[in-house]
Design a protein around this motif. Sequence first.
Motif, PDB file in Angstrom:
ATOM      1  N   VAL A   1     -58.876  16.390   0.306  1.00  0.00           N
ATOM      2  CA  VAL A   1     -60.084  15.732   0.503  1.00  0.00           C
ATOM      3  C   VAL A   1     -60.686  16.044   2.031  1.00  0.00           C
ATOM      4  CG1 VAL A   1     -61.347  13.491   0.941  1.00  0.00           C
ATOM      5  CG2 VAL A   1     -59.910  13.885  -1.182  1.00  0.00           C
ATOM      6  N   CYS A   2     -59.644  15.988   2.984  1.00  0.00           N
ATOM      7  CA  CYS A   2     -59.984  16.221   4.367  1.00  0.00           C
ATOM      8  C   CYS A   2     -60.361  17.666   4.450  1.00  0.00           C
ATOM      9  CB  CYS A   2     -58.891  15.769   5.312  1.00  0.00           C
ATOM     10  SG  CYS A   2     -58.334  14.019   5.059  1.00  0.00           S
ATOM     11  N   THR A   3     -59.707  18.512   3.804  1.00  0.00           N
ATOM     12  CA  THR A   3     -59.950  19.888   4.067  1.00  0.00           C
ATOM     13  C   THR A   3     -61.518  20.273   3.379  1.00  0.00           C
ATOM     14  OG1 THR A   3     -57.675  20.431   3.722  1.00  0.00           O
ATOM     15  CG2 THR A   3     -59.169  22.250   3.266  1.00  0.00           C
ATOM     16  N   TRP A   4     -61.920  19.700   2.078  1.00  0.00           N
ATOM     17  CA  TRP A   4     -63.070  19.967   1.577  1.00  0.00           C
ATOM     18  C   TRP A   4     -64.201  19.245   2.582  1.00  0.00           C
ATOM     19  CZ3 TRP A   4     -66.941  16.416   0.131  1.00  0.00           C
ATOM     20  CH2 TRP A   4     -68.021  17.073  -0.448  1.00  0.00           C
ATOM     21  N   GLY A   5     -63.671  18.086   3.257  1.00  0.00           N
ATOM     22  CA  GLY A   5     -64.794  17.763   4.367  1.00  0.00           C
ATOM     23  C   GLY A   5     -64.869  18.776   5.578  1.00  0.00           C
ATOM     24  N   ALA A   6     -63.822  19.353   6.015  1.00  0.00           N
ATOM     25  CA  ALA A   6     -63.959  20.076   7.258  1.00  0.00           C
ATOM     26  C   ALA A   6     -64.637  21.401   6.691  1.00  0.00           C
ATOM     27  CB  ALA A   6     -62.527  20.722   7.564  1.00  0.00           C
ATOM     28  N   VAL A   7     -64.538  21.925   5.358  1.00  0.00           N
ATOM     29  CA  VAL A   7     -65.377  23.167   5.078  1.00  0.00           C
ATOM     30  C   VAL A   7     -66.768  22.813   4.938  1.00  0.00           C
ATOM     31  CG1 VAL A   7     -65.787  24.502   2.945  1.00  0.00           C
ATOM     32  CG2 VAL A   7     -63.295  23.932   3.408  1.00  0.00           C
ATOM     33  N   VAL A   8     -67.224  21.486   4.242  1.00  0.00           N
ATOM     34  CA  VAL A   8     -68.620  21.033   4.575  1.00  0.00           C
ATOM     35  C   VAL A   8     -69.181  21.139   5.943  1.00  0.00           C
ATOM     36  CG1 VAL A   8     -70.127  19.429   3.811  1.00  0.00           C
ATOM     37  CG2 VAL A   8     -68.454  19.992   2.027  1.00  0.00           C
ATOM     38  N   ALA A   9     -68.238  20.535   6.607  1.00  0.00           N
ATOM     39  CA  ALA A   9     -68.667  20.354   8.082  1.00  0.00           C
ATOM     40  C   ALA A   9     -68.682  21.504   9.048  1.00  0.00           C
ATOM     41  CB  ALA A   9     -67.857  19.165   8.746  1.00  0.00           C
ATOM     42  N   SER A  10     -68.242  22.725   8.229  1.00  0.00           N
ATOM     43  CA  SER A  10     -67.913  24.209   8.890  1.00  0.00           C
ATOM     44  C   SER A  10     -67.082  23.887  10.102  1.00  0.00           C
ATOM     45  CB  SER A  10     -69.325  24.230   9.757  1.00  0.00           C
ATOM     46  OG  SER A  10     -70.276  24.601   8.546  1.00  0.00           O
ATOM     47  N   LEU A  11     -66.022  23.161   9.949  1.00  0.00           N
ATOM     48  CA  LEU A  11     -64.798  23.010  10.878  1.00  0.00           C
ATOM     49  C   LEU A  11     -63.780  23.931  10.509  1.00  0.00           C
ATOM     50  CD1 LEU A  11     -64.846  19.226  11.320  1.00  0.00           C
ATOM     51  CD2 LEU A  11     -65.725  20.825  12.937  1.00  0.00           C
ATOM     52  N   GLY A  12     -63.889  25.112  10.726  1.00  0.00           N
ATOM     53  CA  GLY A  12     -63.245  26.383  10.139  1.00  0.00           C
ATOM     54  C   GLY A  12     -61.520  26.079  10.391  1.00  0.00           C
ATOM     55  N   GLU A  13     -61.174  25.904  11.625  1.00  0.00           N
ATOM     56  CA  GLU A  13     -59.725  25.718  12.133  1.00  0.00           C
ATOM     57  C   GLU A  13     -59.320  24.584  11.163  1.00  0.00           C
ATOM     58  OE1 GLU A  13     -62.327  25.878  14.331  1.00  0.00           O
ATOM     59  OE2 GLU A  13     -62.292  27.890  14.860  1.00  0.00           O
ATOM     60  N   TRP A  14     -59.787  23.518  11.238  1.00  0.00           N
ATOM     61  CA  TRP A  14     -59.343  22.502  10.712  1.00  0.00           C
ATOM     62  C   TRP A  14     -59.189  22.578   9.064  1.00  0.00           C
ATOM     63  CZ3 TRP A  14     -57.130  18.080  12.603  1.00  0.00           C
ATOM     64  CH2 TRP A  14     -57.588  18.122  13.883  1.00  0.00           C
ATOM     65  N   ALA A  15     -60.251  23.154   8.551  1.00  0.00           N
ATOM     66  CA  ALA A  15     -60.058  23.596   7.012  1.00  0.00           C
ATOM     67  C   ALA A  15     -59.049  24.572   6.675  1.00  0.00           C
ATOM     68  CB  ALA A  15     -61.527  24.063   6.623  1.00  0.00           C
ATOM     69  N   ALA A  16     -58.769  25.678   7.759  1.00  0.00           N
ATOM     70  CA  ALA A  16     -57.793  26.469   7.735  1.00  0.00           C
ATOM     71  C   ALA A  16     -56.339  25.702   7.661  1.00  0.00           C
ATOM     72  CB  ALA A  16     -57.826  27.722   8.557  1.00  0.00           C
ATOM     73  N   GLY A  17     -56.163  24.924   8.533  1.00  0.00           N
ATOM     74  CA  GLY A  17     -54.902  24.201   8.479  1.00  0.00           C
ATOM     75  C   GLY A  17     -54.767  23.160   7.143  1.00  0.00           C
ATOM     76  N   GLY A  18     -55.743  22.521   6.741  1.00  0.00           N
ATOM     77  CA  GLY A  18     -55.393  22.091   5.278  1.00  0.00           C
ATOM     78  C   GLY A  18     -55.151  22.934   4.280  1.00  0.00           C
ATOM     79  N   PHE A  19     -55.739  23.880   4.165  1.00  0.00           N
ATOM     80  CA  PHE A  19     -55.635  24.907   3.248  1.00  0.00           C
ATOM     81  C   PHE A  19     -54.090  25.457   3.250  1.00  0.00           C
ATOM     82  CE2 PHE A  19     -60.393  25.805   2.470  1.00  0.00           C
ATOM     83  CZ  PHE A  19     -60.510  25.377   1.593  1.00  0.00           C
ATOM     84  N   PHE A  20     -53.730  25.872   4.441  1.00  0.00           N
ATOM     85  CA  PHE A  20     -52.317  26.237   4.548  1.00  0.00           C
ATOM     86  C   PHE A  20     -51.220  25.312   4.173  1.00  0.00           C
ATOM     87  CE2 PHE A  20     -53.502  29.894   7.798  1.00  0.00           C
ATOM     88  CZ  PHE A  20     -53.193  30.813   6.986  1.00  0.00           C
ATOM     89  N   ILE A  21     -51.603  24.033   4.804  1.00  0.00           N
ATOM     90  CA  ILE A  21     -50.516  22.966   4.254  1.00  0.00           C
ATOM     91  C   ILE A  21     -50.530  22.893   2.728  1.00  0.00           C
ATOM     92  CG2 ILE A  21     -50.160  20.193   4.387  1.00  0.00           C
ATOM     93  CD1 ILE A  21     -51.172  20.590   7.378  1.00  0.00           C
ATOM     94  N   THR A  22     -51.615  22.725   2.168  1.00  0.00           N
ATOM     95  CA  THR A  22     -51.515  22.588   0.851  1.00  0.00           C
ATOM     96  C   THR A  22     -51.052  23.796   0.124  1.00  0.00           C
ATOM     97  OG1 THR A  22     -53.880  21.134   1.163  1.00  0.00           O
ATOM     98  CG2 THR A  22     -53.256  21.884  -1.050  1.00  0.00           C
ATOM     99  N   ALA A  23     -51.495  24.944   0.572  1.00  0.00           N
ATOM    100  CA  ALA A  23     -50.853  26.255  -0.018  1.00  0.00           C
ATOM    101  C   ALA A  23     -49.302  26.079   0.121  1.00  0.00           C
ATOM    102  CB  ALA A  23     -51.314  27.612   0.770  1.00  0.00           C
TER     103      ALA A  23
END
Length: 182
Positions: free
Chosen positions: A133-155
């Motif tokens: 949920v946080c990663t999706w929000g970061a993607v929508v808000a164009s916060l690439g570094e935060w989204a990348a961190g969320g994707f890596f942790i989930t991965a």
Amino acid sequence: MADPHIQENLDRWDKLTISIYRFGMLLTFFALSGLALQQLFYPLWFKESLIFLALATLLQASSLHLYNKAIRLLLVNACWFGVWLSAVSFTLSGLLAAYLSLGLLSVTLAGIAFKESFCFSLASLKLVPVILVCTWGAVVASLGEWAAGGFFITALLYLYMAWKKINMPLYYDLGDRSKYEI
């Protein structure tokens, strides 16, 4: 949903669907890692990266063994609608359909991780829904570094889950056939 105390006889289709499900988990690791790299280095390739996540999620949803029919239908239909929106996003110039697709695919992935956390006592997997949920929000808000961190942790959590599943006997995934709601 698994019941490791009951060992059903598995036919070819059972073995195939369980293997597809487990392969989908492994592919999800690569898809989420790819999305993380995309967020960091290739911000314009979001739609293209989303296709791999759609495929990985579809492999899991198409072979989901879950007793409760309502939850199973919710997870499977969220995936199918997310895959459809992923395809639609290529015909549209904006990113709305792609963002909605990521959200729906995340619902399915979060539900699967949450299910697995109960089935096999992998408590760390209960973090996946919150992170997605946080990663999706970061993607929508164009916060690439935060989204990348969320994707890596989930991965990494999905890789851990896939590794645990691959080391388990196939019949653990099926459980007791008599408990499935049809």
